[in-house]
Design a protein around this motif. Structure first.
Motif, PDB file in Angstrom:
ATOM      1  N   UNK A  37       0.853  -1.184   0.000  1.00 23.89           N
ATOM      2  CA  UNK A  37       0.000   0.000   0.000  1.00 23.89           C
ATOM      3  C   UNK A  37       0.890   1.236   0.000  1.00 23.89           C
ATOM      4  N   UNK A  38       0.668   2.114  -0.959  1.00 23.48           N
ATOM      5  CA  UNK A  38       1.446   3.352  -1.057  1.00 23.48           C
ATOM      6  C   UNK A  38       0.636   4.500  -0.477  1.00 23.48           C
ATOM      7  N   UNK A  39       1.308   5.334   0.272  1.00 28.54           N
ATOM      8  CA  UNK A  39       0.715   6.563   0.804  1.00 28.54           C
ATOM      9  C   UNK A  39       1.401   7.713   0.082  1.00 28.54           C
ATOM     10  N   UNK A  40       0.625   8.522  -0.607  1.00 29.39           N
ATOM     11  CA  UNK A  40       1.179   9.651  -1.357  1.00 29.39           C
ATOM     12  C   UNK A  40       1.086  10.928  -0.540  1.00 29.39           C
ATOM     13  N   UNK A  45       9.333  12.501   9.003  1.00 28.10           N
ATOM     14  CA  UNK A  45       9.703  13.665   9.794  1.00 28.10           C
ATOM     15  C   UNK A  45       8.639  14.751   9.793  1.00 28.10           C
ATOM     16  N   UNK A  46       7.819  14.781   8.763  1.00 31.06           N
ATOM     17  CA  UNK A  46       6.729  15.748   8.694  1.00 31.06           C
ATOM     18  C   UNK A  46       5.397  15.100   9.080  1.00 31.06           C
ATOM     19  N   UNK A  47       5.131  13.943   8.487  1.00 29.01           N
ATOM     20  CA  UNK A  47       3.843  13.283   8.674  1.00 29.01           C
ATOM     21  C   UNK A  47       3.921  12.029   9.544  1.00 29.01           C
ATOM     22  N   UNK A  48       5.086  11.495   9.718  1.00 31.19           N
ATOM     23  CA  UNK A  48       5.270  10.297  10.530  1.00 31.19           C
ATOM     24  C   UNK A  48       6.740  10.154  10.865  1.00 31.19           C
ATOM     25  N   UNK A  52       6.707   6.181  15.132  1.00 37.39           N
ATOM     26  CA  UNK A  52       5.239   6.152  15.016  1.00 37.39           C
ATOM     27  C   UNK A  52       4.789   4.947  14.196  1.00 37.39           C
ATOM     28  N   UNK A  53       5.577   4.551  13.200  1.00 38.85           N
ATOM     29  CA  UNK A  53       5.244   3.354  12.421  1.00 38.85           C
ATOM     30  C   UNK A  53       5.363   2.100  13.278  1.00 38.85           C
TER      31      UNK A  53
END
Length: 130
Positions: A37-40, A45-48, A52-53
């Motif tokens: 699954x790709x997250x665009x 560092x900005x979004x995760x 956090x993963x």
């Protein structure tokens, strides 16, 4: 993927004559067929963060990113694109976006290739210089 399109540097910095976007798209589809699954539009560092993963339960994290800035000789300090100076990190993304249909934008909004005038000097080697 921090961009709004797939492929990372393969899409954003390699012109179509070297790597057509269809080839990148094919590889992406192979991955999605395997369940990737790709997250665009999301950046480390900005979004995760890696933490956090892990906190979300991911057992492994692969980080694949390219060189974020070009190496520039001090002799060229202060020169900009408006003066006709481009690093590979400035020039190649513009060429890629303008030469790869379907990569980043609708055809009507496709950016123009960088305008070059007069004598052009290319400093570099290998695929980047080509």
């Amino acid at each position: 993927e921090k961009q709004e399109y797939y492929g990372g540097l393969s899409s954003s910095e390699i012109p179509a004559y070297r790597l057509p976007y269809d080839a990148v798209d094919f590889e992406v589809r192979l991955c999605t067929d395997l369940g990737v699954k790709f997250e665009l539009g999301k950046a480390l560092g900005r979004d995760f963060s890696v933490q956090s993963l892990k906190d979300e339960g991911f057992g492994a994290v692969f980080l694949g990113f390219g060189l974020p800035t070009a190496n520039t000789d001090p002799a060229f300090a202060g020169l900009e694109a408006g003066q006709g100076f481009y690093t590979s990190k400035d020039f190649l993304p513009q060429v890629s976006k303008a030469s790869k249909p379907g990569m980043c934008c609708k055809e009507a909004a496709k950016p123009a290739l960088p305008a070059l005038h007069g004598t052009v000097m290319v400093l570099g080697a290998g695929d980047t210089a080509m």
